[in-house]
Design an enzyme around this catalytic site. Sequence first.
Site, short mmCIF file in Angstrom:
data_model
loop_
_atom_site.label_atom_id
_atom_site.label_comp_id
_atom_site.label_asym_id
_atom_site.label_seq_id
_atom_site.Cartn_x
_atom_site.Cartn_y
_atom_site.Cartn_z
N HIS A 39 2.31 0.97 -14.43
CA HIS A 39 3.53 1.77 -14.45
C HIS A 39 4.74 0.91 -14.78
O HIS A 39 4.61 -0.30 -15.07
CB HIS A 39 3.69 2.55 -13.13
CG HIS A 39 3.77 1.68 -11.89
ND1 HIS A 39 4.72 0.71 -11.73
CD2 HIS A 39 2.99 1.64 -10.78
CE1 HIS A 39 4.56 0.12 -10.56
NE2 HIS A 39 3.50 0.66 -9.96
N HIS A 94 5.10 -2.67 -13.04
CA HIS A 94 4.22 -3.70 -13.63
C HIS A 94 4.73 -4.07 -15.02
O HIS A 94 4.69 -5.24 -15.42
CB HIS A 94 2.78 -3.17 -13.80
CG HIS A 94 2.19 -2.56 -12.58
ND1 HIS A 94 1.64 -1.31 -12.56
CD2 HIS A 94 2.04 -3.04 -11.32
CE1 HIS A 94 1.17 -1.03 -11.36
NE2 HIS A 94 1.42 -2.07 -10.58
N CYS A 153 -3.07 -3.13 9.69
CA CYS A 153 -2.74 -2.03 8.79
C CYS A 153 -3.62 -2.15 7.55
O CYS A 153 -3.55 -3.15 6.84
CB CYS A 153 -1.26 -2.05 8.40
SG CYS A 153 -0.91 -0.86 7.10
N CYS A 171 -1.59 -2.49 4.23
CA CYS A 171 -1.03 -3.81 3.93
C CYS A 171 -2.11 -4.88 3.90
O CYS A 171 -1.87 -6.00 3.46
CB CYS A 171 -0.01 -4.24 4.97
SG CYS A 171 1.36 -3.12 5.15
N CYS A 190 3.34 0.84 11.18
CA CYS A 190 3.58 -0.14 10.12
C CYS A 190 4.82 0.30 9.36
O CYS A 190 4.91 1.46 8.93
CB CYS A 190 2.36 -0.17 9.18
SG CYS A 190 2.79 -0.72 7.52
N HIS A 216 3.87 1.61 5.70
CA HIS A 216 3.00 2.79 5.50
C HIS A 216 3.23 3.91 6.51
O HIS A 216 2.62 4.97 6.40
CB HIS A 216 1.53 2.36 5.49
CG HIS A 216 1.20 1.50 4.31
ND1 HIS A 216 1.34 0.13 4.31
CD2 HIS A 216 0.77 1.82 3.07
CE1 HIS A 216 1.00 -0.36 3.13
NE2 HIS A 216 0.66 0.65 2.35
N LYS A 250 11.70 6.29 -4.36
CA LYS A 250 10.64 5.36 -4.75
C LYS A 250 9.69 6.03 -5.75
O LYS A 250 9.46 7.24 -5.67
CB LYS A 250 9.86 4.96 -3.49
CG LYS A 250 9.50 3.50 -3.45
CD LYS A 250 8.83 3.14 -2.15
CE LYS A 250 7.93 1.95 -2.37
NZ LYS A 250 7.26 1.50 -1.16
N LYS A 278 2.97 8.39 -6.94
CA LYS A 278 2.08 9.41 -7.49
C LYS A 278 2.39 10.76 -6.86
O LYS A 278 2.45 11.78 -7.54
CB LYS A 278 0.63 9.01 -7.19
CG LYS A 278 -0.24 9.00 -8.41
CD LYS A 278 -1.65 8.63 -7.98
CE LYS A 278 -2.60 8.58 -9.15
NZ LYS A 278 -3.91 8.09 -8.79
#
Length: 510
Positions: free
Chosen positions: A18, A21, A126, A129, A143, A146, A295, A298
């Site tokens: 995406h 990257h 977690c 992570c 966490c 997450h 953010k 998906k």
Amino acid sequence: MSWVYITTPIYYVNAEPHLGHTYTTVVGDTLKRYYRALGYETYFLTGTDEHGDKIAQAAAAGGTDPQSYVDRISGLFRSTWDSCGIDYDHFIRTTDVEHKAFVQKILQRIYDAGEVYFGEYGGYYCYGCERFYTEKELVDGKCPDHQKVPDFISEKNYFFRMGKYQQQLIDALQARPDLIRPERYRAEVLAFLREPLEDLCISRPTSRLQWGIPLPFDAHYVTYVWFDALLNYVSALDRRGGDSLETLWPKANHLIAKDILKTHAIYWPTMLMAAGLPLYQHLNVHGYWIMDSGKMSKSLGNVIRPLDMKARFGMDAFRYFLLREMAFGQDAKFSEEALVTRINADLANNLGNFVSRALAMQQKYFAGVVQPLTENWPQEDIELRDKFAHAEDELKDYMAELHFHRALEAVWSALDYANRYIVQMAPFTMIKDDDKQARVGEVLHHLLEVVRTLARVLAPFMPETAVELRSLLAIGEDRLAAPWGEGLIAGHKINPPKVLFPRIDTDAKK
Ligand code: MSP
């Protein structure tokens, strides 16, 4: 021979390539092209990170075995970079046999040196992570990344004596202020190091996870995914052979975003110290691309895919936007509106118009044939040349500091000047005067010098456009470095203009 060794993070294969990257990879590609043009030897590494819980879970969710799953997604990363024209030298996969053997070699080395011990550990784990949290680190018992309550796991594991290297790491950061840049990230790391540094759990029992590299000294365990992943940067050089480790490794320039600062600024250097290897040259840390809707994810359906961008806007336009819009080190906003605005203003109007005007006049007035320059140039011509020389000097300084947006800004400021030069010289008016034909020839010669200069300076940022500019001028690469006024010979015939960046109709878009 001077080397520049550039790396991107190796990307997890639980997501498809995406925008995030792509940014890091485009920056790496730009740096490689820039330093190669300066005469450096370059080596550019990218690849995929394929072990660990996350990947095993993603494979299971997709109903396949881990190996077929990682083969597919890793292949997707590789083909995406190929389609985007990314000029990497090697694509490493953590499932490569050579990499696995290298990781085991280093594990054995530090184990033999007494840097690893076996101990009991209980902590909040977690799975997202892939790491343990202390109670203090949890936010409302969850966490922080997450938002999930982690499992409390107590088990025997192998630990790397990371804490032992705390002072050595602080000393290295003090001695080399540019080891981590920009400064804000170095400061963040130093602040973190004010608290005692704990040892690092580097194993996972095979009863819980099989998808990893077995510890060479205990087959009941696989190594922690970060231990495996970070070593890719050295393992790729080991595989390259020759004296790569001695010559390239100390010139390593890592590119990462702030999300993986701690692993690269703390785990990695202490691992290198324990393995008796020198530290990297620079850890270069950039910010995050943020979508208007928050953010990129998906579930929000706002993932930007590089191949879509390439198909719709062209790779060079997308690269230009990425490099021009983000100040390296800081977060930046991504929106299609901002992308289209930049393409229309900077590429279609400014760059595109300049090139097509210069070439169209050359075609119309002189059938494309380059006219001679006199010995003594008028002041306006000297100023135009100097403006570009100044921009190129500034660009050099900015590139050394990874200020890509400023480097491009400097070029565009010279381009603005060149557009004004056309208006002031008004060759389209002079041409009507028989006595001024030679002067028009000179003015156009200088405009073509601008195009030639752009073909040189833009090449690292917009490689296809640079080639296009060169082919419009009908010159080889060997003509690019010549000083202003000496790159194009009188009598040489250039090509007619073409539209480099079509204007995007914003009304018709929706
Ligand atoms: N596998 C680890 C890295 C191991 S390196 C030894 C990993 N992979 S990742 O797929 O999550 O990639 C993280 C990296 O992708 C970031 O550090 C950054 O280079 C890039 N980006 C992912 N999302 C991003 C943004 N939204 N914005 C900018 N870059 C980000 O972590």
